[in-house]
Design an enzyme around this catalytic site. Structure first.
Site, PDB file in Angstrom:
ATOM      1  N   GLY A 103      79.236  65.614 -64.828  1.00 23.22           N
ATOM      2  CA  GLY A 103      77.890  65.107 -65.067  1.00 23.22           C
ATOM      3  C   GLY A 103      77.535  65.069 -66.530  1.00 23.22           C
ATOM      4  O   GLY A 103      78.217  65.649 -67.377  1.00 23.22           O
ATOM      5  N   GLY A 141      73.910  65.049 -69.181  1.00 21.31           N
ATOM      6  CA  GLY A 141      72.473  65.207 -69.321  1.00 21.31           C
ATOM      7  C   GLY A 141      72.036  64.791 -70.701  1.00 21.31           C
ATOM      8  O   GLY A 141      72.825  64.255 -71.501  1.00 21.31           O
ATOM      9  N   GLY A 142      70.769  65.054 -70.996  1.00 15.55           N
ATOM     10  CA  GLY A 142      70.240  64.654 -72.288  1.00 15.55           C
ATOM     11  C   GLY A 142      70.839  65.426 -73.449  1.00 15.55           C
ATOM     12  O   GLY A 142      70.871  64.921 -74.573  1.00 15.55           O
ATOM     13  N   MET A 143      71.295  66.652 -73.180  1.00 20.54           N
ATOM     14  CA  MET A 143      71.806  67.473 -74.259  1.00 20.54           C
ATOM     15  C   MET A 143      73.298  67.750 -74.170  1.00 20.54           C
ATOM     16  O   MET A 143      73.924  68.064 -75.179  1.00 20.54           O
ATOM     17  CB  MET A 143      71.068  68.818 -74.294  1.00 20.54           C
ATOM     18  CG  MET A 143      69.605  68.712 -74.685  1.00 20.54           C
ATOM     19  SD  MET A 143      68.869  70.332 -74.953  1.00 20.54           S
ATOM     20  CE  MET A 143      68.891  70.988 -73.293  1.00 20.54           C
ATOM     21  N   ALA A 144      73.886  67.682 -72.963  1.00 16.69           N
ATOM     22  CA  ALA A 144      75.259  68.155 -72.822  1.00 16.69           C
ATOM     23  C   ALA A 144      76.017  67.350 -71.782  1.00 16.69           C
ATOM     24  O   ALA A 144      75.443  66.692 -70.915  1.00 16.69           O
ATOM     25  CB  ALA A 144      75.250  69.626 -72.426  1.00 16.69           C
ATOM     26  N   VAL A 160      78.870  67.966 -68.803  1.00 17.30           N
ATOM     27  CA  VAL A 160      79.241  69.088 -67.959  1.00 17.30           C
ATOM     28  C   VAL A 160      80.634  68.836 -67.373  1.00 17.30           C
ATOM     29  O   VAL A 160      80.910  67.764 -66.841  1.00 17.30           O
ATOM     30  CB  VAL A 160      78.229  69.284 -66.821  1.00 17.30           C
ATOM     31  CG1 VAL A 160      78.542  70.563 -66.042  1.00 17.30           C
ATOM     32  CG2 VAL A 160      76.809  69.327 -67.372  1.00 17.30           C
ATOM     33  N   LYS A 176      79.626  73.482 -70.254  1.00 15.24           N
ATOM     34  CA  LYS A 176      78.672  72.500 -70.766  1.00 15.24           C
ATOM     35  C   LYS A 176      78.859  72.378 -72.274  1.00 15.24           C
ATOM     36  O   LYS A 176      78.783  73.371 -73.002  1.00 15.24           O
ATOM     37  CB  LYS A 176      77.246  72.916 -70.418  1.00 15.24           C
ATOM     38  CG  LYS A 176      77.040  73.076 -68.912  1.00 15.24           C
ATOM     39  CD  LYS A 176      75.588  73.200 -68.536  1.00 15.24           C
ATOM     40  CE  LYS A 176      75.421  73.247 -67.015  1.00 15.24           C
ATOM     41  NZ  LYS A 176      74.010  73.229 -66.603  1.00 15.24           N
ATOM     42  N   ASP A 194      62.635  72.882 -70.620  1.00 13.84           N
ATOM     43  CA  ASP A 194      63.206  71.691 -69.985  1.00 13.84           C
ATOM     44  C   ASP A 194      63.276  71.886 -68.469  1.00 13.84           C
ATOM     45  O   ASP A 194      64.295  71.630 -67.845  1.00 13.84           O
ATOM     46  CB  ASP A 194      64.591  71.385 -70.555  1.00 13.84           C
ATOM     47  CG  ASP A 194      65.055  69.964 -70.228  1.00 13.84           C
ATOM     48  OD1 ASP A 194      64.206  69.127 -69.872  1.00 13.84           O
ATOM     49  OD2 ASP A 194      66.273  69.701 -70.316  1.00 13.84           O
TER      50      ASP A 194
END
Length: 880
Positions: A23, A25-28, A30, A45, A138
């Site tokens: 996956g 996300g906005g920051m990392a 995974v 992550k 978050d």
């Protein structure tokens, strides 16, 4: 999905094996990875490169340490973090299940009662973190994991770490922390001094979406969403969904207020308003509990201030536990839940190097007693009162090889199992110690009128009416049972709660025995459980794997009356991996040890001059190691991180590669045959620790050697093919020493003299001498009998012979390896120190030394732990 960066894989080689991306996300990004060291799947992550550049490694790793200290049932823990080839990463458990985002995408709206429960559990986690001045920043459905319906909040504090580390440059790069649909107005305007009320707003957004099907603010662009967050008031929930109760809708509305001052002051207050436990500001209370909750459903425990009296350690508050009455009906009166975390220095810590539970709490929850780590003069026992910071030793029981201990119901006396039986002493040191029972035990319970209920190894329970009295049988083993243990006399003074084990050291279920005429009638009350304790709140509190679990229990019918609930997860287990380390008072106070993880040990050669040479073999949790006669391989017993049960492995020294010989059951000892082609080990694969032989030349084929109803420990293998072993009988509890030649009946050696405790036999290679451990230290005697000769100058253990039968090695129980020369007629030389661990290392394991054919000594060592161990005391989790 993109390929895994080659630089990242190379940098993490040997630590994490990356399997695939799961996956973004906005920051990392995974990845699913295998934690090589601990043999477990994890979520790795990796911060996006542009974010890593802005943040900087040093600041990020410094800030993220704060999150590693969070321990809560609804917070996904942080395992690791670091920098690898310019990548910044952090590691968390890989959770099988789905996110709240996944579920909302699939179902859109959730049932009201379930939405309230999920929001309440998130609030519990937030309130715990806010109490430590940590704001998530978050909170969104993608960061809420659902594992069998249970909430786990992920990435806790990661946004804080990113913001704190790179706040000065985030705006310049156009990066932002947070998700627009769930950002609070103050976060949307760039306020960096956020407090817990910002997370409350985000949680209210999630609650709104779970109930209505959409977030409170939606638009086609992030900028448009943020504009609505700052200016628009969302529709009331009852307008969108008429079945939402008024108090739930009102609570969410207050949580969504634009100004922090107009919201709830804490996540706890928001939770209490959601479940109807407190009125919503500006509205009358319309319910007393969460709508849709059935009779017996859980109500949230109320957090209160940490216990002010416990200033000696870190005080923490715990929430998220369910409350119910013994009849299964919901209770409206909420208790105060207090949790104390206090620390113990290494020399006074609660020992975790034993195969049993080594601490206890009094019935009134005011006194804790424990067994300390092993020392040269045995173990010491300690206690502390919860209203006093002072740690006291118990002189009357110091210096013995103690195993189990238990406090009297009033906390004034302590019963301790020593080498010669069960003794009782006063905590304050006054009076004299009294022996209650002579013989070996696994556990016991104080009974009324001076009586005792005793759990003997590999036998049923017995009652002793008075100190020194003959035991009366209470229960008998049936079928494949091998032990009845952890007894508790219930408040009626007659019924007995106990654990039943069908595998060595393991409990398979909980039973209660109640008098019926001249006999006891047994009844199973819990499966897959052990060490159950009844509390005056009307519950059974018990262990299951690494959890402490509770269930309501009716003393009249002797039946459970409601659902089970996990009170605490991630609890330390004993050395065998079988028993969770916790104790429960009759008042419901619980003391437990948080999981410490397996002790990683290393193997080293000690040369004749005392020099140390580390072996290049995988780091593991070794506690026995022995070199083959040709010095090409090692036979080891090591624990598995997955099930913690010790297993036999053979390690090729040229390649450093282990081959697993056993699986499943528990193995404790292993010895080589003189030709190096076979191993003899003991195993619980068929109940008792019987002897088995593995043929290495034949591909590891295993055959059973003995079928005794006793524990058997192989000690050495003589040149003529005889295996010396130690046997503890099931009924008479006597220790017998035997030599078993190949395919022949065992030949007993002279048994232990009356009243003398001996163990750990080591047969000399020439077959003439038997070395033994006694209370006074190491002795030798001729195999065919005779007077023992004292070898060591003080308490010592683990005798091991050199290959020529002329040198005997042993250790002092702390950190020194010693040697004594032995002449042809048993003449003994002076004691010589071979090696001393000093301050930084310690000898570890069940048998930490062995002697190789070339005279070198093989040791199992670990770095000495200097940080204190933590114990956690929880009060008020259960009530009527």
């Amino acid at each position: 999905m993109d390929e895994i960066p080659a630089g990242l894989e190379a940098a993490l080689e040997g630590r994490y094996d990356i399997e695939r991306e799961v996956g973004r996300g906005g920051m990392a990004t995974v990845y699913l990875a295998e934690d090589v060291k601990h043999d477990r799947q994890v979520a790795l992550k990796v911060l996006k490169p542009e974010l890593a550049v802005v943040v900087g490694a040093e600041r990020f790793l410094t800030e993220i340490k704060t999150t590693a200290r969070l321990q809560h049932p609804h917070i996904l823990p942080l395992f690791d973090s670091g920098e690898a080839d310019s990548f910044l990463f952090y590691v968390m458990p890989f959770v099988e299940g789905e996110t709240l985002r996944d579920r909302l995408d699939r179902e859109k709206q959730l049932p009201v009662d379930e939405a309230v429960r999920i929001a309440s559990e998130i609030a519990d986690a937030l309130d715990y973190a806010h109490g430590r001045e940590i704001v998530h920043r978050d909170i969104k459905p993608a960061n809420i994991l659902l594992q069998n319906g249970r909430v786990l909040v992920a990435d806790f504090g990661i946004a804080l770490a990113v913001t704190a580390a790179g706040a000065s440059r985030l705006t310049e790069t156009g990066l932002s922390v947070g998700t627009p649909q769930y950002m609070s107005p103050e976060q949307a305007t760039g306020d960096r001094n956020l407090d817990g009320r910002s997370d409350v707003y985000s949680l209210a957004c999630i609650a709104y979406e779970m109930l209505s099907g959409d977030p409170p603010h939606s638009a086609s662009t992030a900028q448009a969403i943020l504009g609505k967050v700052l200016t628009e008031v969302p529709k009331g929930l009852t307008e969108v969904r008429r079945t939402v109760p008024d108090h739930v809708a009102a609570a969410v509305q207050v949580g969504l207020e634009k100004l922090p001052a107009d919201r709830f002051a804490s996540a706890r207050d928001f939770r209490d308003a959601l479940v109807g436990a407190r009125p919503v500001p500006g509205r009358a209370a319309t319910a007393t509990r969460a709508t849709g909750a059935a009779p017996g459903a859980w109500s949230a425990a109320r957090l209160v201030r940490p216990l002010a009296a416990f200033t000696g350690g870190v005080a923490v508050a715990l929430a998220g536990f369910a409350l119910w009455g013994p009849d299964g009906a919901e209770t409206l009166e909420e208790p105060e839940v207090d949790v104390l975390s206090f620390q113990l220095p290494p020399d006074q810590e609660i020992s975790v190097d034993h195969d049993q539970l080594l601490f206890d709490i009094s019935d009134d929850g005011r006194v804790i007693a424990w067994t300390g780590p092993a020392g040269a003069a045995g173990r010491r026992a300690y206690y502390r009162r919860l209203d006093d910071l002072t740690i006291h030793s118990i002189p009357e029981v110091d210096g013995f090889e103690m195993s189990w201990l238990e406090l009297s119901p009033d906390g004034s006396e302590i019963a301790v199992l020593r080498g010669d039986g069960l003794w009782v002493s006063r905590l304050d040191g006054t009076g004299t110690s009294q022996r209650i029972f002579e013989g070996d035990l696994w556990s016991w319970a104080w009974g009324g009128g001076g009586s005792w209920v005793l759990a003997q190894p590999f036998d049923g329970l017995v009652r002793v009416s008075a100190p020194g009295a003959d035991p009366e049988p209470l229960t008998y083993l049936e079928g494949d049972e091998v032990t009845h243990q952890f007894p508790q006399v219930l408040p009626d003074g007659e019924s007995i709660l106990f654990s039943v084990g069908t595998h060595h050291f393991w409990s398979s279920h909980i039973e209660v025995a109640r008098p019926a005429g001249d006999s006891l009638v047994r009844k199973i009350v819990l499966d897959d459980a052990y060490s159950a304790r009844y509390t005056e709140s009307g519950h059974l509190v018990f262990g299951r794997e690494d959890q402490i679990v509770a269930v309501p229990f009716d003393l009249e019918t002797l039946e459970t009356t409601g659902p089970e609930v996990t009170l605490v997860s991630g609890v330390e287990r004993d050395a065998s991996g079988a028993v969770t380390q916790f104790a429960v008072g009759l008042d419901g106070t619980i003391v437990h040890l948080p999981a410490q993880g397996l002790a990683e040990t290393r193997l080293a050669w000690i040369g004749p001059d005392g020099s140390l040479e580390w072996l290049e073999v995988p780091r593991s949790s070794y506690f026995i190691a022995s070199a083959s006669p040709d010095l090409q391989s090692l036979a080891v017993v090591a624990r598995s991180p997955s099930d913690r049960r010790p297993q036999v492995q053979v390690i090729d020294l040229d390649r450093g590669v282990p081959t697993r010989i056993t699986s499943g059951a528990t193995q404790l000892d292993v010895v080589w045959s003189p030709d190096g082609e076979r191993l003899v080990f003991n195993s619980t694969r068929e109940g008792f620790l019987n002897l088995f032989e593995a043929s290495l030349a034949g591909g590891g084929a295993i055959r059973r050697l003995t079928e005794a109803d006793a524990d058997q420990h192989p000690a050495s293998w003589s040149q003529d093919g005889g295996v010396a072993y130690f046997e503890r009988r099931r009924f008479d509890q006597r220790r017998s020493f035997l030599i078993r030649a190949a395919d022949a009946d065992p030949r007993p050696m002279p048994v232990t003299p009356e009243g003398v405790w001996q163990s750990e036999p080591a047969l000399s290679p020439d077959g003439r001498w038997l070395a033994l451990r006694t209370d006074a230290g190491v002795v030798i005697r001729p195999v065919d009998g005779g007077t023992p000769r004292q070898v060591s100058s003080g308490p010592s253990r683990g005798p091991m012979w050199g290959s020529d039968s002329r040198r005997l090695y042993f250790w002092d129980g702390v950190g020194r390896v010693l040697r004594v020369s032995v002449g042809p007629e048993g003449e003994l030389g002076r004691e010589t120190e071979v090696f001393s661990t000093g301050e930084n290392l310690e000898l570890m394991g069940h048998s930490p030394l062995s002697v190789a054919s070339d005279g070198r000594v093989l040791l199992v060592l670990k770095e000495r732990r200097t940080e204190p161990i933590e114990a956690v005391v929880s009060q008020g989790l259960l009530h009527r």
